[in-house]
Design a protein around this motif. Sequence first.
Motif, PDB file in Angstrom:
ATOM      1  N   MET A   1       0.838  -1.199   0.000  1.00 37.02           N
ATOM      2  CA  MET A   1       0.000   0.000   0.000  1.00 37.02           C
ATOM      3  C   MET A   1       0.881   1.260   0.000  1.00 37.02           C
ATOM      4  O   MET A   1       1.829   1.344   0.779  1.00 37.02           O
ATOM      5  CB  MET A   1      -0.901   0.016   1.239  1.00 37.02           C
ATOM      6  N   PRO A   2       0.608   2.241  -0.867  1.00 35.30           N
ATOM      7  CA  PRO A   2       1.368   3.491  -0.836  1.00 35.30           C
ATOM      8  C   PRO A   2       1.230   4.160   0.521  1.00 35.30           C
ATOM      9  O   PRO A   2       0.124   4.293   1.047  1.00 35.30           O
ATOM     10  CB  PRO A   2       0.712   4.332  -1.938  1.00 35.30           C
ATOM     11  N   GLU A   3       2.346   4.559   1.094  1.00 33.64           N
ATOM     12  CA  GLU A   3       2.329   5.224   2.389  1.00 33.64           C
ATOM     13  C   GLU A   3       2.653   6.695   2.203  1.00 33.64           C
ATOM     14  O   GLU A   3       2.749   7.182   1.071  1.00 33.64           O
ATOM     15  CB  GLU A   3       3.288   4.515   3.339  1.00 33.64           C
ATOM     16  N   LEU A   4       2.817   7.419   3.287  1.00 35.15           N
ATOM     17  CA  LEU A   4       2.945   8.881   3.200  1.00 35.15           C
ATOM     18  C   LEU A   4       4.007   9.344   2.195  1.00 35.15           C
ATOM     19  O   LEU A   4       3.722  10.254   1.402  1.00 35.15           O
ATOM     20  CB  LEU A   4       3.224   9.456   4.592  1.00 35.15           C
ATOM     21  N   PRO A   5       5.217   8.767   2.161  1.00 32.77           N
ATOM     22  CA  PRO A   5       6.208   9.255   1.184  1.00 32.77           C
ATOM     23  C   PRO A   5       5.731   9.125  -0.260  1.00 32.77           C
ATOM     24  O   PRO A   5       5.912  10.051  -1.067  1.00 32.77           O
ATOM     25  CB  PRO A   5       7.423   8.354   1.448  1.00 32.77           C
ATOM     26  N   GLU A   6       5.119   7.969  -0.599  1.00 32.75           N
ATOM     27  CA  GLU A   6       4.628   7.780  -1.973  1.00 32.75           C
ATOM     28  C   GLU A   6       3.475   8.733  -2.278  1.00 32.75           C
ATOM     29  O   GLU A   6       3.396   9.320  -3.363  1.00 32.75           O
ATOM     30  CB  GLU A   6       4.170   6.338  -2.181  1.00 32.75           C
ATOM     31  N   VAL A   7       2.580   8.901  -1.296  1.00 32.07           N
ATOM     32  CA  VAL A   7       1.423   9.779  -1.527  1.00 32.07           C
ATOM     33  C   VAL A   7       1.862  11.237  -1.671  1.00 32.07           C
ATOM     34  O   VAL A   7       1.289  11.996  -2.453  1.00 32.07           O
ATOM     35  CB  VAL A   7       0.396   9.618  -0.387  1.00 32.07           C
ATOM     36  N   GLU A   8       2.889  11.634  -0.939  1.00 35.83           N
ATOM     37  CA  GLU A   8       3.426  12.988  -1.101  1.00 35.83           C
ATOM     38  C   GLU A   8       4.031  13.160  -2.499  1.00 35.83           C
ATOM     39  O   GLU A   8       3.904  14.221  -3.107  1.00 35.83           O
ATOM     40  CB  GLU A   8       4.478  13.263  -0.028  1.00 35.83           C
ATOM     41  N   ARG A   9       4.645  12.109  -3.012  1.00 35.05           N
ATOM     42  CA  ARG A   9       5.164  12.152  -4.380  1.00 35.05           C
ATOM     43  C   ARG A   9       4.006  12.284  -5.376  1.00 35.05           C
ATOM     44  O   ARG A   9       4.108  13.033  -6.353  1.00 35.05           O
ATOM     45  CB  ARG A   9       5.973  10.879  -4.666  1.00 35.05           C
ATOM     46  N   PHE A  10       2.908  11.573  -5.120  1.00 40.33           N
ATOM     47  CA  PHE A  10       1.730  11.686  -5.986  1.00 40.33           C
ATOM     48  C   PHE A  10       1.176  13.116  -5.953  1.00 40.33           C
ATOM     49  O   PHE A  10       0.670  13.619  -6.959  1.00 40.33           O
ATOM     50  CB  PHE A  10       0.648  10.694  -5.559  1.00 40.33           C
ATOM     51  N   ARG A  11       1.258  13.765  -4.795  1.00 40.78           N
ATOM     52  CA  ARG A  11       0.820  15.164  -4.702  1.00 40.78           C
ATOM     53  C   ARG A  11       1.665  16.047  -5.618  1.00 40.78           C
ATOM     54  O   ARG A  11       1.143  16.953  -6.291  1.00 40.78           O
ATOM     55  CB  ARG A  11       0.919  15.650  -3.256  1.00 40.78           C
ATOM     56  N   GLN A  12       2.984  15.783  -5.655  1.00 35.37           N
ATOM     57  CA  GLN A  12       3.871  16.539  -6.536  1.00 35.37           C
ATOM     58  C   GLN A  12       3.498  16.318  -8.009  1.00 35.37           C
ATOM     59  O   GLN A  12       3.596  17.233  -8.834  1.00 35.37           O
ATOM     60  CB  GLN A  12       5.329  16.104  -6.301  1.00 35.37           C
ATOM     61  N   ILE A  13       3.056  15.091  -8.317  1.00 33.69           N
ATOM     62  CA  ILE A  13       2.669  14.775  -9.698  1.00 33.69           C
ATOM     63  C   ILE A  13       1.390  15.524 -10.084  1.00 33.69           C
ATOM     64  O   ILE A  13       1.209  15.914 -11.244  1.00 33.69           O
ATOM     65  CB  ILE A  13       2.484  13.247  -9.851  1.00 33.69           C
ATOM     66  N   LEU A  14       0.501  15.763  -9.099  1.00 35.27           N
ATOM     67  CA  LEU A  14      -0.755  16.485  -9.367  1.00 35.27           C
ATOM     68  C   LEU A  14      -0.572  18.000  -9.470  1.00 35.27           C
ATOM     69  O   LEU A  14      -1.395  18.695 -10.072  1.00 35.27           O
ATOM     70  CB  LEU A  14      -1.783  16.184  -8.267  1.00 35.27           C
ATOM     71  N   GLY A  93      -5.611   3.362  -1.862  1.00 35.92           N
ATOM     72  CA  GLY A  93      -5.927   1.979  -1.519  1.00 35.92           C
ATOM     73  C   GLY A  93      -4.663   1.133  -1.417  1.00 35.92           C
ATOM     74  O   GLY A  93      -3.641   1.564  -0.893  1.00 35.92           O
ATOM     75  N   MET A  94      -4.709  -0.101  -1.955  1.00 34.48           N
ATOM     76  CA  MET A  94      -3.571  -1.012  -1.865  1.00 34.48           C
ATOM     77  C   MET A  94      -2.530  -0.780  -2.955  1.00 34.48           C
ATOM     78  O   MET A  94      -1.325  -0.816  -2.708  1.00 34.48           O
ATOM     79  CB  MET A  94      -4.067  -2.462  -1.951  1.00 34.48           C
ATOM     80  N   THR A  95      -2.988  -0.527  -4.177  1.00 32.68           N
ATOM     81  CA  THR A  95      -2.039  -0.472  -5.305  1.00 32.68           C
ATOM     82  C   THR A  95      -2.252   0.741  -6.206  1.00 32.68           C
ATOM     83  O   THR A  95      -1.766   0.767  -7.334  1.00 32.68           O
ATOM     84  CB  THR A  95      -2.173  -1.745  -6.170  1.00 32.68           C
ATOM     85  N   GLY A  96      -2.973   1.749  -5.729  1.00 32.12           N
ATOM     86  CA  GLY A  96      -3.247   2.927  -6.552  1.00 32.12           C
ATOM     87  C   GLY A  96      -1.983   3.715  -6.847  1.00 32.12           C
ATOM     88  O   GLY A  96      -1.064   3.801  -6.033  1.00 32.12           O
ATOM     89  N   ARG A  97      -1.915   4.292  -8.064  1.00 35.43           N
ATOM     90  CA  ARG A  97      -0.754   5.078  -8.495  1.00 35.43           C
ATOM     91  C   ARG A  97      -1.224   6.265  -9.335  1.00 35.43           C
ATOM     92  O   ARG A  97      -2.170   6.145 -10.109  1.00 35.43           O
ATOM     93  CB  ARG A  97       0.195   4.228  -9.366  1.00 35.43           C
ATOM     94  N   LEU A  98      -0.539   7.392  -9.187  1.00 32.09           N
ATOM     95  CA  LEU A  98      -0.773   8.544 -10.055  1.00 32.09           C
ATOM     96  C   LEU A  98       0.442   8.721 -10.952  1.00 32.09           C
ATOM     97  O   LEU A  98       1.585   8.720 -10.470  1.00 32.09           O
ATOM     98  CB  LEU A  98      -1.003   9.810  -9.225  1.00 32.09           C
TER      99      LEU A  98
END
Length: 525
Positions: A1-14, A93-98
């Motif tokens: 599951m993506p955790e805070l570091p990955e989700v913060e990276r997804f924020r940068q992508i958005l 979720g478990m495997t979501g990616r941006l």
Amino acid sequence: MPELPEVERFRQILLPLVTPQKKHLLSLELHGEKLPRKWVSTEEINCNTKKWFCTNVLRKGKLLCMVLENKNKETTGSKIETPPKKYFYLHMGMTGRLVSTTMSCSWGHKYVNENPGEDWPPKYTYLILTSGEEKVAFADPRKFGSCNFSDSLAELFGELAPDGLTETITPSHRETMVAGIANQRLGIKALILDQKRVVSGVGNWVADEVLYQCELHPDQSYLTDKQAFNVVDKLHSILAIAVDCLNQDIPYPDKWLFGFRWTKKKAGKDFKGRSLSFLVSGGRTSAIVASIQKLRKSQGKKAVDMNSNDDKKKYRKVAKTASLEGAEEKRSGSVNLATEKKDAAIEDLTSHVESKKRKVNSKVKLEPSKKPKRSRKSTSIDIVSEGLSPNKMSSLVKKAAREFKLEKEALLGKVDKSVKNDFREVGFAKWQRSWLPIIQLGPYDVSPGPVRNGWMKIFKKTNKAPRLVYWYGSPRHLCNSFSFLNENAIVSYDEGIKQNRDKLSKKITKKLSAGSKLTAAENYI
């Protein structure tokens, strides 16, 4: 599951989708045939595509929120059909990616192409966001992710505990989090994995990394203040380094446990050659180095200040009992009597605590050659040790009480009457697919702590009082038995009775009649 570091990276992508000058409208397009279950509907997409500008992208824990503003700065007429702001939430979720056409979070993720522009949109894409020439795809192989529109920023953000990265920076932030971690009966890993309790954004590998670097067993309870501070300090450091590594597209440090834990639960070695093993803690598989992460069972309740905790437990018991009595008497039309009982019970407890303090004060004897030890938890002793007379101390207490009363009246005076009138009113609220009994509360109906602080924070940010509810019969920790809900998710007691919200669903009734086993959620209901 993506955790805070990955989700913060997804924020940068958005972020490239953001248009502060409101030049490009945001376009949303569904992609693929069978959409995930918790997904935005076609109707919502049609109603909102190319009608909003994305002005910011926020993150709290593992949850992302795109702030959308109306293209019309001013509206004419008495009614505003479209709200000035809307919020689009995304959870991986478990495997979501941006993934965008130029950026991805590829480190350690097999479902994302290292060169995102070569294969567009990527496999398992179910939503594409476009603003001008910028495009971002939401891909989710296992379909556990979610996305939805909302009119409130507090609806989902308000339910989460403080963020593990942004709300552990200042000393006051850290002190608050340390207070929530130290001297807790629950194991430390289960405690920090709960997104609504102490900290949000922590997942399985981050929790294991923090405890590895702190040399703590995942099931260790009753942490000392020093151990709790070390956990918060390491947590912030690990998250900050991980975010920086992902932004630079470089591996995490070699000394971390992260690079040695992916052995499919087979025994291995850490960076220093120490044996690595696996166990289940907090409902998750945990990687530990047993030689340094030892469970100290002797570190138990002795670490807790029993006097202060006895008072807290007694208060919680009194408050909960009085609230339950209030619900029963509301059904019989006697809510005022229940309120009086609750106030009387709390008043009794207050007098008990005050008498306890007087006994302590009478035993304090100061020696001229020795300075008294100061303690945060013994304010009354501090006042006596400074040479204040009982009359002076009494006047200070009365002054503090008056100031608190004025502050309380000033705050409640800003609360909308429609919300204030519902304080201590019993009703029903939607939980998942069922309706459960609740009581609506004001910020001063709960003891000082994370629940009241959460209410104050939301009110300060939005200038709108959130709907705070307590779920009757909740088996969870008292602090986690509260929620902030939208007004449309709550119905009054009388309206709920008319709608049969007080009755079990046909599915559960049928199971009970047949003697079938209920699920955990059905048992809770």
